[in-house]
Design an enzyme around this catalytic site. Sequence first.
Site, short mmCIF file in Angstrom:
data_model
loop_
_atom_site.label_atom_id
_atom_site.label_comp_id
_atom_site.label_asym_id
_atom_site.label_seq_id
_atom_site.Cartn_x
_atom_site.Cartn_y
_atom_site.Cartn_z
N SER A 114 0.83 -1.21 0.00
CA SER A 114 0.00 0.00 0.00
C SER A 114 0.86 1.25 0.00
O SER A 114 0.45 2.28 -0.51
CB SER A 114 -0.85 0.06 1.26
N HIS A 135 -2.04 -3.44 -6.82
CA HIS A 135 -2.59 -3.04 -5.52
C HIS A 135 -4.10 -3.30 -5.49
O HIS A 135 -4.88 -2.56 -6.07
CB HIS A 135 -2.29 -1.55 -5.26
N GLU A 147 -4.96 -1.03 -8.62
CA GLU A 147 -4.02 -0.02 -9.12
C GLU A 147 -2.78 -0.75 -9.63
O GLU A 147 -2.16 -1.51 -8.88
CB GLU A 147 -3.65 0.96 -8.00
N ASN A 185 -5.18 5.51 -1.64
CA ASN A 185 -4.73 5.70 -0.25
C ASN A 185 -4.15 7.07 0.01
O ASN A 185 -4.14 7.55 1.15
CB ASN A 185 -3.73 4.61 0.14
P1 NAI Z 1 -1.53 -9.44 7.24
O1 NAI Z 1 -0.77 -9.06 8.44
O2 NAI Z 1 -3.01 -9.76 7.37
O3 NAI Z 1 -0.85 -10.73 6.53
C1 NAI Z 1 0.52 -10.82 6.22
C2 NAI Z 1 0.86 -12.31 6.12
O4 NAI Z 1 2.18 -12.42 5.58
C3 NAI Z 1 0.86 -13.04 7.45
O5 NAI Z 1 0.03 -14.20 7.35
C4 NAI Z 1 2.33 -13.44 7.67
O6 NAI Z 1 2.49 -14.68 8.34
C5 NAI Z 1 2.82 -13.51 6.24
N1 NAI Z 1 4.28 -13.33 6.08
C6 NAI Z 1 5.10 -12.43 6.67
N2 NAI Z 1 6.36 -12.55 6.20
C7 NAI Z 1 6.32 -13.55 5.27
C8 NAI Z 1 7.30 -14.14 4.41
N3 NAI Z 1 8.57 -13.73 4.41
N4 NAI Z 1 6.92 -15.14 3.59
C9 NAI Z 1 5.64 -15.59 3.57
N5 NAI Z 1 4.66 -15.06 4.36
C10 NAI Z 1 5.00 -14.05 5.19
O7 NAI Z 1 -1.29 -8.29 6.17
P2 NAI Z 1 -2.29 -7.70 5.04
O8 NAI Z 1 -3.19 -6.71 5.66
O9 NAI Z 1 -2.86 -8.83 4.27
O10 NAI Z 1 -1.25 -6.86 4.15
C11 NAI Z 1 -0.38 -7.50 3.25
C12 NAI Z 1 0.12 -6.51 2.23
O11 NAI Z 1 -1.01 -5.98 1.51
C13 NAI Z 1 0.85 -5.30 2.81
O12 NAI Z 1 1.88 -4.96 1.93
C14 NAI Z 1 -0.22 -4.20 2.83
O13 NAI Z 1 0.31 -2.91 2.70
C15 NAI Z 1 -1.00 -4.55 1.58
N6 NAI Z 1 -2.39 -4.11 1.56
C16 NAI Z 1 -3.17 -4.21 2.68
C17 NAI Z 1 -4.50 -3.79 2.64
C18 NAI Z 1 -5.41 -3.96 3.83
O14 NAI Z 1 -6.55 -3.47 3.79
N7 NAI Z 1 -4.96 -4.65 4.88
C19 NAI Z 1 -5.09 -3.21 1.42
C20 NAI Z 1 -4.19 -3.21 0.27
C21 NAI Z 1 -2.89 -3.62 0.37
#
Ligand code: NAI
Length: 277
Positions: A114, A135, A147, A185
């Site tokens: 993001s 994105h 995006e 965002n």
């Molecule tokens: P989250 O915290 O729900 O999930 C992240 C996952 O990645 C966890 O299950 C963790 O165990 C795993 N993980 C961490 N390091 C790892 C690695 N080296 N290899 C494999 N798995 C690994 O995070 P979320 O919210 O899903 O965000 C993920 C990405 O998406 C971020 O970059 C965030 O900026 C982006 N994003 C988030 C949005 C949201 O509404 N939460 C919206 C759009 C983009």
Amino acid sequence: MKIAVIGSGIMGNGIAQVFATSGYQVILVDVSEHALRTARDMIDRSLTKLTKKNLSIDPLEVLSRLSFTTRIQMVHDADLVIEAITENIETKKRLFQELDELCQAKTILASNTSSLTISDMASVTKRKDRVCGLHFFNPVPLMNLVEITATDETSDETLQFAENLIKQMNKESIRVKDTPLFVVNRLLVPMISEAIALVEEGTASPTDIDKAMKLGASHPIGPLWLADMIGLDTLLHIQESLFVKTKDSKYRVPELLRKMVSNNELGRKSGKGFYKY
Ligand code: NAI
């Protein structure tokens, strides 16, 4: 075509679900077995809910196209790998380097970040023309926009590939330059931050702030409800990195946000944020 999604959290499981629903074979990778089990349950529940609206979805068939693993080596022959791991640039760079070494030359590497810059992740690879941002928005199965971010070195072929793929999933895309927060965002984060500051100052309650924006600005959901959906830890990462990068006061982190994250009040994913779940 084979798609791999790395990180099975809020976004990763949604992204995996929409690709599998569109007929692609999808591998979902996470470092945590627990996260993978949760992701499978969430996808199952989401598909069951969607089936009630769209009879053409067969949850069992969609699930059969998905595999869940902690073994990153399984993605070596994917056509596209989408990274959706924790919002931390050093962790993401390490992952991109590993993927670059592991994957075949044809593989396109994309990030769902993001707030971080795609060119930082591309810089550790030897395939800068085949790296872009994809994105997605939360909840992925319901949100129609993606995006597509291009660095100066992303090739036209890569962008075309990404645009066609998004179209085939019946989603819309826009092209954005690789700048922090892209478009949506850039507009939303300062608003959410102001809403948190309003709670911190005691100006109004979370329910009233959300009600104000729903009724006063015709927003479908309020900013604090949205903050809980995004995850307060993700928001904290976004604001901290932007403040460090830009020194712009509109990204100053409200103390309340820090306090809630250190109390594990992360929003929906931990059961408590500005609301209880
Ligand atoms: P989250 O915290 O729900 O999930 C992240 C996952 O990645 C966890 O299950 C963790 O165990 C795993 N993980 C961490 N390091 C790892 C690695 N080296 N290899 C494999 N798995 C690994 O995070 P979320 O919210 O899903 O965000 C993920 C990405 O998406 C971020 O970059 C965030 O900026 C982006 N994003 C988030 C949005 C949201 O509404 N939460 C919206 C759009 C983009």
